[in-house]
Design an enzyme around this catalytic site. Structure first.
Site, PDB file in Angstrom:
ATOM      1  N   SER A 141       0.852  -1.199   0.000  1.00 42.35           N
ATOM      2  CA  SER A 141       0.000   0.000   0.000  1.00 42.35           C
ATOM      3  C   SER A 141       0.882   1.242   0.000  1.00 42.35           C
ATOM      4  CB  SER A 141      -0.869   0.013   1.261  1.00 42.35           C
ATOM      5  OG  SER A 141      -1.543   1.238   1.388  1.00 42.35           O
ATOM      6  N   TYR A 154      -1.860  -0.845  10.783  1.00 44.95           N
ATOM      7  CA  TYR A 154      -2.054  -1.345   9.412  1.00 44.95           C
ATOM      8  C   TYR A 154      -0.908  -0.846   8.525  1.00 44.95           C
ATOM      9  CZ  TYR A 154      -3.915  -1.556   4.662  1.00 44.95           C
ATOM     10  OH  TYR A 154      -4.068  -1.779   3.311  1.00 44.95           O
TER      11      TYR A 154
HETATM   12  N1  LIG Z   1      -8.889  -0.725  -0.984  1.00 43.68           N
HETATM   13  C1  LIG Z   1      -7.878   0.097  -0.780  1.00 43.68           C
HETATM   14  O1  LIG Z   1      -8.049   1.335  -0.709  1.00 43.68           O
HETATM   15  C2  LIG Z   1      -6.472  -0.457  -0.634  1.00 43.68           C
HETATM   16  C3  LIG Z   1      -5.407   0.450  -0.707  1.00 43.68           C
HETATM   17  C4  LIG Z   1      -4.112  -0.029  -0.587  1.00 43.68           C
HETATM   18  C5  LIG Z   1      -3.887  -1.381  -0.393  1.00 43.68           C
HETATM   19  N2  LIG Z   1      -4.937  -2.248  -0.307  1.00 43.68           N
HETATM   20  C6  LIG Z   1      -4.629  -3.677  -0.090  1.00 43.68           C
HETATM   21  O2  LIG Z   1      -5.135  -4.409  -1.169  1.00 43.68           O
HETATM   22  C7  LIG Z   1      -5.422  -5.748  -0.763  1.00 43.68           C
HETATM   23  C8  LIG Z   1      -6.814  -6.127  -1.206  1.00 43.68           C
HETATM   24  O3  LIG Z   1      -7.743  -5.307  -0.524  1.00 43.68           O
HETATM   25  P1  LIG Z   1      -9.146  -4.889  -1.158  1.00 43.68           P
HETATM   26  O4  LIG Z   1      -9.187  -3.424  -1.191  1.00 43.68           O
HETATM   27  O5  LIG Z   1      -9.419  -5.647  -2.373  1.00 43.68           O
HETATM   28  O6  LIG Z   1     -10.099  -5.328   0.070  1.00 43.68           O
HETATM   29  P2  LIG Z   1     -11.330  -6.354   0.151  1.00 43.68           P
HETATM   30  O7  LIG Z   1     -12.253  -6.120  -0.981  1.00 43.68           O
HETATM   31  O8  LIG Z   1     -11.822  -6.240   1.550  1.00 43.68           O
HETATM   32  O9  LIG Z   1     -10.639  -7.774  -0.068  1.00 43.68           O
HETATM   33  C9  LIG Z   1      -9.876  -8.397   0.921  1.00 43.68           C
HETATM   34  C10 LIG Z   1      -9.697  -9.857   0.533  1.00 43.68           C
HETATM   35  O10 LIG Z   1      -8.908 -10.496   1.538  1.00 43.68           O
HETATM   36  C11 LIG Z   1      -9.543 -11.731   1.859  1.00 43.68           C
HETATM   37  N3  LIG Z   1      -9.213 -12.133   3.220  1.00 43.68           N
HETATM   38  C12 LIG Z   1      -9.412 -11.465   4.389  1.00 43.68           C
HETATM   39  N4  LIG Z   1      -9.001 -12.200   5.434  1.00 43.68           N
HETATM   40  C13 LIG Z   1      -8.522 -13.362   4.922  1.00 43.68           C
HETATM   41  C14 LIG Z   1      -7.958 -14.526   5.484  1.00 43.68           C
HETATM   42  N5  LIG Z   1      -7.783 -14.658   6.808  1.00 43.68           N
HETATM   43  N6  LIG Z   1      -7.561 -15.525   4.650  1.00 43.68           N
HETATM   44  C15 LIG Z   1      -7.730 -15.406   3.327  1.00 43.68           C
HETATM   45  N7  LIG Z   1      -8.258 -14.335   2.715  1.00 43.68           N
HETATM   46  C16 LIG Z   1      -8.654 -13.321   3.506  1.00 43.68           C
HETATM   47  C17 LIG Z   1     -11.043 -11.475   1.677  1.00 43.68           C
HETATM   48  O11 LIG Z   1     -11.725 -12.677   1.370  1.00 43.68           O
HETATM   49  P3  LIG Z   1     -12.578 -13.568   2.397  1.00 43.68           P
HETATM   50  O12 LIG Z   1     -13.246 -12.645   3.363  1.00 43.68           O
HETATM   51  O13 LIG Z   1     -13.492 -14.316   1.499  1.00 43.68           O
HETATM   52  O14 LIG Z   1     -11.563 -14.456   3.044  1.00 43.68           O
HETATM   53  C18 LIG Z   1     -11.013 -10.598   0.430  1.00 43.68           C
HETATM   54  O15 LIG Z   1     -11.021 -11.390  -0.722  1.00 43.68           O
HETATM   55  C19 LIG Z   1      -5.233  -5.772   0.762  1.00 43.68           C
HETATM   56  O16 LIG Z   1      -3.966  -6.312   1.077  1.00 43.68           O
HETATM   57  C20 LIG Z   1      -5.268  -4.303   1.137  1.00 43.68           C
HETATM   58  O17 LIG Z   1      -4.542  -4.061   2.304  1.00 43.68           O
HETATM   59  C21 LIG Z   1      -6.233  -1.822  -0.426  1.00 43.68           C
END
Ligand SMILES: NC(=O)c1ccc[n+]([C@@H]2O[C@H](COP(=O)([O-])OP(=O)(O)OC[C@H]3O[C@@H](n4cnc5c(N)ncnc54)[C@H](OP(=O)(O)O)[C@@H]3O)[C@@H](O)[C@H]2O)c1
Length: 272
Positions: A141, A154
């Site tokens: 991130s 985080y």
């Molecule tokens: N959205 C943003 O603004 C943003 C910005 C920078 C970085 N990121 C990073 O991008 C990545 C993806 O995030 P996103 O924005 O796509 O969020 P999201 O839509 O909430 O997706 C998170 C994913 O992680 C999975 N997950 C959570 N706990 C888990 C576990 N214990 N084991 C396996 N899978 C798990 C969830 O699936 P299940 O619940 O089905 O397990 C879901 O598929 C993350 O690492 C986040 O930190 C996001």
């Protein structure tokens, strides 16, 4: 030489939602075979049905569980024989100050955002080294470069993942295994709704949000071009640039962002 994605086997964590799901679609479109993992089987099956055909297998895996990791890797090998690309994407956040952070949120973020990617890297790397080819893609991130208060822990887990990725790249130089660091800025996914709200809430931390599809296109393009790093969103790039010249200015901006984007549910005293 670009990395030919045709027929590659890509294991993606957190493929049930947001960036991980979009990466599964985009790598699939590029001709890859996909091992789509997460805890929500129904969402993975819906993804597999949407993409159709034999080039995707949904596999339940809580990445923090060593037994589930082992089973998922076995299923991936039984189905496709090997893994070419590992995308460490699953992640989660709790919004609060260090002092108010519940112990279980701290443990969960450390296990999910940092320890699980290391465990998976250690599991797939030997076979990649043996073949002299492969890719590790870590979704970190922008806050891994510049901490934002009320998301301090985080941010720290993402900084750790960023640092790990850089070190891994140096360790793997000349082996044929590529390492890609992805630093998304605010992305329009369920991330902010799924995050735990202890004493601060947030719907966004930036004025603009990229779509997960746009992030995924950048990931797959960078994977093909064997890029080392990709940082996303104009605001994300700007804050990392400002930090290079003045940590004080970058801290002041992030304090302001935290105050406006993450209003404290209870008064916390941070970021006066
Ligand atoms: N959205 C943003 O603004 C943003 C910005 C920078 C970085 N990121 C990073 O991008 C990545 C993806 O995030 P996103 O924005 O796509 O969020 P999201 O839509 O909430 O997706 C998170 C994913 O992680 C999975 N997950 C959570 N706990 C888990 C576990 N214990 N084991 C396996 N899978 C798990 C969830 O699936 P299940 O619940 O089905 O397990 C879901 O598929 C993350 O690492 C986040 O930190 C996001």
């Amino acid at each position: 030489m670009p990395y030919d994605l045709e027929d590659r086997v890509v294991l993606i964590t957190g493929a049930s939602s947001g960036i991980g799901r979009a990466c599964a679609v985009e790598y699939h479109r590029a001709g890859c075979r996909i091992v789509a993992t997460a805890r929500s089987l129904d969402k993975l099956e819906a993804l597999a049905a949407e993409l159709g055909g034999e080039r995707i297998v949904p596999v339940v895996m809580d990445v923090t569980d060593p037994v589930e990791r082992e089973i998922a890797l076995r299923v991936a090998h039984e189905r496709f024989g090997h893994i070419d690309i590992l995308v460490n994407n699953a992640g989660w956040a709790s919004f609060t100050s260090i002092l108010r952070m519940p112990e279980e949120h701290l443990d969960r973020m450390l296990a999910l955002n940092f320890a699980a990617p290391i465990a998976l890297i250690r599991a797939v790397l030997p076979e990649m080294l043996e073949r002299g080819s492969g890719q590790i893609v870590n979704i970190s991130s922008v806050v891994g470069y510049q901490t934002i208060p009320r998301m301090t822990v985080y941010s720290a887990t993402k900084a750790a993942l960023t640092s790990l990725t850089t070190g891994l790249r140096m360790e793997l130089k000349g082996t044929g295994v590529d390492v890609l660091l992805v630093a998304p800025g605010s992305t329009d996914t369920p991330f902010f709704q799924v995050a735990a709200t202890v004493d601060a809430r947030a719907e966004r931390v930036a004025r603009t949000k990229y779509s997960p599809q746009r992030v995924a296109r950048a990931v797959v393009h960078s994977s093909r071009r064997r890029r080392r790093e990709v940082t996303l969103t104009a605001e994300g790039k700007l804050i990392t640039l400002i930090r290079r010249f003045s940590h004080r200015a970058a801290d002041a901006i992030m304090c302001r962002v935290a105050r406006s984007a993450m209003p404290a549910v209870k008064p916390t005293g941070e970021c006066p």
